[in-house]
Design a protein around this motif. Sequence first.
Motif, PDB file in Angstrom:
ATOM      1  N   UNK A 135       2.093  22.928   6.167  1.00  0.00           N
ATOM      2  CA  UNK A 135       2.744  23.952   5.367  1.00  0.00           C
ATOM      3  C   UNK A 135       2.264  23.832   3.914  1.00  0.00           C
ATOM      4  N   UNK A 136       2.220  24.950   3.189  1.00  0.00           N
ATOM      5  CA  UNK A 136       1.782  24.928   1.797  1.00  0.00           C
ATOM      6  C   UNK A 136       2.693  24.054   0.941  1.00  0.00           C
ATOM      7  N   UNK A 137       3.984  24.053   1.241  1.00  0.00           N
ATOM      8  CA  UNK A 137       4.912  23.213   0.483  1.00  0.00           C
ATOM      9  C   UNK A 137       4.627  21.728   0.724  1.00  0.00           C
ATOM     10  N   UNK A 138       4.244  21.393   1.940  1.00  0.00           N
ATOM     11  CA  UNK A 138       3.873  20.023   2.263  1.00  0.00           C
ATOM     12  C   UNK A 138       2.652  19.596   1.459  1.00  0.00           C
ATOM     13  N   UNK A 139       1.676  20.486   1.372  1.00  0.00           N
ATOM     14  CA  UNK A 139       0.463  20.187   0.607  1.00  0.00           C
ATOM     15  C   UNK A 139       0.797  20.021  -0.877  1.00  0.00           C
ATOM     16  N   UNK A 140       1.693  20.837  -1.398  1.00  0.00           N
ATOM     17  CA  UNK A 140       2.117  20.673  -2.787  1.00  0.00           C
ATOM     18  C   UNK A 140       2.767  19.311  -2.997  1.00  0.00           C
ATOM     19  N   UNK A 141       3.553  18.870  -2.029  1.00  0.00           N
ATOM     20  CA  UNK A 141       4.156  17.533  -2.125  1.00  0.00           C
ATOM     21  C   UNK A 141       3.085  16.448  -2.123  1.00  0.00           C
ATOM     22  N   UNK A 142       2.023  16.641  -1.352  1.00  0.00           N
ATOM     23  CA  UNK A 142       0.912  15.687  -1.367  1.00  0.00           C
ATOM     24  C   UNK A 142       0.266  15.655  -2.743  1.00  0.00           C
ATOM     25  N   UNK A 143       0.015  16.839  -3.309  1.00  0.00           N
ATOM     26  CA  UNK A 143      -0.654  16.921  -4.607  1.00  0.00           C
ATOM     27  C   UNK A 143       0.211  16.378  -5.737  1.00  0.00           C
ATOM     28  N   UNK A 144       1.516  16.439  -5.586  1.00  0.00           N
ATOM     29  CA  UNK A 144       2.430  15.927  -6.609  1.00  0.00           C
ATOM     30  C   UNK A 144       2.824  14.476  -6.326  1.00  0.00           C
ATOM     31  N   UNK A 184       0.825  -1.198   0.000  1.00  0.00           N
ATOM     32  CA  UNK A 184       0.000   0.000   0.000  1.00  0.00           C
ATOM     33  C   UNK A 184       0.862   1.252   0.000  1.00  0.00           C
ATOM     34  N   UNK A 185       2.024   1.152   0.608  1.00  0.00           N
ATOM     35  CA  UNK A 185       2.878   2.326   0.756  1.00  0.00           C
ATOM     36  C   UNK A 185       3.262   2.924  -0.595  1.00  0.00           C
ATOM     37  N   UNK A 186       3.494   2.069  -1.584  1.00  0.00           N
ATOM     38  CA  UNK A 186       3.894   2.553  -2.902  1.00  0.00           C
ATOM     39  C   UNK A 186       2.763   3.320  -3.574  1.00  0.00           C
ATOM     40  N   UNK A 187       1.531   2.877  -3.394  1.00  0.00           N
ATOM     41  CA  UNK A 187       0.399   3.502  -4.067  1.00  0.00           C
ATOM     42  C   UNK A 187      -0.250   4.601  -3.237  1.00  0.00           C
ATOM     43  N   UNK A 188       0.053   4.656  -1.955  1.00  0.00           N
ATOM     44  CA  UNK A 188      -0.644   5.579  -1.051  1.00  0.00           C
ATOM     45  C   UNK A 188      -0.558   7.029  -1.501  1.00  0.00           C
ATOM     46  N   UNK A 189       0.641   7.516  -1.762  1.00  0.00           N
ATOM     47  CA  UNK A 189       0.810   8.930  -2.112  1.00  0.00           C
ATOM     48  C   UNK A 189       0.093   9.267  -3.408  1.00  0.00           C
ATOM     49  N   UNK A 190       0.167   8.402  -4.398  1.00  0.00           N
ATOM     50  CA  UNK A 190      -0.480   8.721  -5.675  1.00  0.00           C
ATOM     51  C   UNK A 190      -1.997   8.647  -5.576  1.00  0.00           C
ATOM     52  N   UNK A 191      -2.519   7.699  -4.816  1.00  0.00           N
ATOM     53  CA  UNK A 191      -3.973   7.593  -4.657  1.00  0.00           C
ATOM     54  C   UNK A 191      -4.519   8.800  -3.902  1.00  0.00           C
ATOM     55  N   UNK A 192      -3.841   9.204  -2.844  1.00  0.00           N
ATOM     56  CA  UNK A 192      -4.280  10.380  -2.078  1.00  0.00           C
ATOM     57  C   UNK A 192      -4.157  11.639  -2.932  1.00  0.00           C
ATOM     58  N   UNK A 193      -3.096  11.745  -3.722  1.00  0.00           N
ATOM     59  CA  UNK A 193      -2.928  12.910  -4.597  1.00  0.00           C
ATOM     60  C   UNK A 193      -4.065  12.990  -5.605  1.00  0.00           C
ATOM     61  N   UNK A 194      -4.438  11.868  -6.204  1.00  0.00           N
ATOM     62  CA  UNK A 194      -5.555  11.862  -7.159  1.00  0.00           C
ATOM     63  C   UNK A 194      -6.853  12.287  -6.485  1.00  0.00           C
ATOM     64  N   UNK A 195      -7.089  11.769  -5.288  1.00  0.00           N
ATOM     65  CA  UNK A 195      -8.310  12.118  -4.563  1.00  0.00           C
ATOM     66  C   UNK A 195      -8.338  13.605  -4.212  1.00  0.00           C
ATOM     67  N   UNK A 196      -7.204  14.143  -3.765  1.00  0.00           N
ATOM     68  CA  UNK A 196      -7.144  15.570  -3.432  1.00  0.00           C
ATOM     69  C   UNK A 196      -7.384  16.435  -4.667  1.00  0.00           C
ATOM     70  N   UNK A 208       4.583  13.168  -4.073  1.00  0.00           N
ATOM     71  CA  UNK A 208       5.938  12.927  -3.554  1.00  0.00           C
ATOM     72  C   UNK A 208       5.875  12.300  -2.180  1.00  0.00           C
ATOM     73  N   UNK A 209       4.931  12.756  -1.376  1.00  0.00           N
ATOM     74  CA  UNK A 209       4.704  12.239  -0.024  1.00  0.00           C
ATOM     75  C   UNK A 209       3.204  12.114   0.178  1.00  0.00           C
ATOM     76  N   UNK A 210       2.827  11.341   1.176  1.00  0.00           N
ATOM     77  CA  UNK A 210       1.433  11.261   1.586  1.00  0.00           C
ATOM     78  C   UNK A 210       1.270  11.942   2.927  1.00  0.00           C
ATOM     79  N   UNK A 211       0.059  12.314   3.281  1.00  0.00           N
ATOM     80  CA  UNK A 211      -0.166  12.976   4.570  1.00  0.00           C
ATOM     81  C   UNK A 211       0.056  12.012   5.737  1.00  0.00           C
ATOM     82  N   UNK A 212       0.415  12.591   6.883  1.00  0.00           N
ATOM     83  CA  UNK A 212       0.575  11.786   8.094  1.00  0.00           C
ATOM     84  C   UNK A 212      -0.806  11.421   8.630  1.00  0.00           C
ATOM     85  N   UNK A 213      -0.838  10.699   9.704  1.00  0.00           N
ATOM     86  CA  UNK A 213      -2.112  10.243  10.255  1.00  0.00           C
ATOM     87  C   UNK A 213      -3.064  11.363  10.610  1.00  0.00           C
TER      88      UNK A 213
END
Length: 128
Positions: free
Chosen positions: A59-68, A26-38, A70-75
């Motif tokens: 932080x706004x930069x953190x949110x940009x990383x979520x949307x791109x 799940x870890x590999x797909x988590x960031x991309x699935x959350x980014x698509x949903x956002x 690169x990372x997924x949000x924490x809990x």
Amino acid sequence: MSFSRNDRILRVGRGKGFPMDPGADVEAAFASVIADALRKDFGDAPAHVKHIARLTGANARTVQNWLQARNGPSGAGLVVLMRHSDEVTAAVLKLSDRERLREGAVAAMMVADLRKAVLAVLPYLPEE
């Protein structure tokens, strides 16, 4: 500060790896699935980035990383996003193989909406 010669030297063991469930990647797909949903719910315009940052306290930069993706949000950030985004909630339930929970919640919401509509129309129906 340097370590003394007496410090412990840790080495990686060369043994068999722990067998992992192929469906648990799940870890590999988590960031991309959350980014698509956002992106589906909020878009990725700068105003939306700021809006998501305000909602989550990130932080706004953190949110940009979520949307791109690169990372997924924490809990904690994920819980806040699930409160405000049906798409993120659906994505998390899909990743955890709990789609039936979402279907049940949607059905319950539809029944509640139908009940409200029927109660709103009842006073206007002629009595027989």
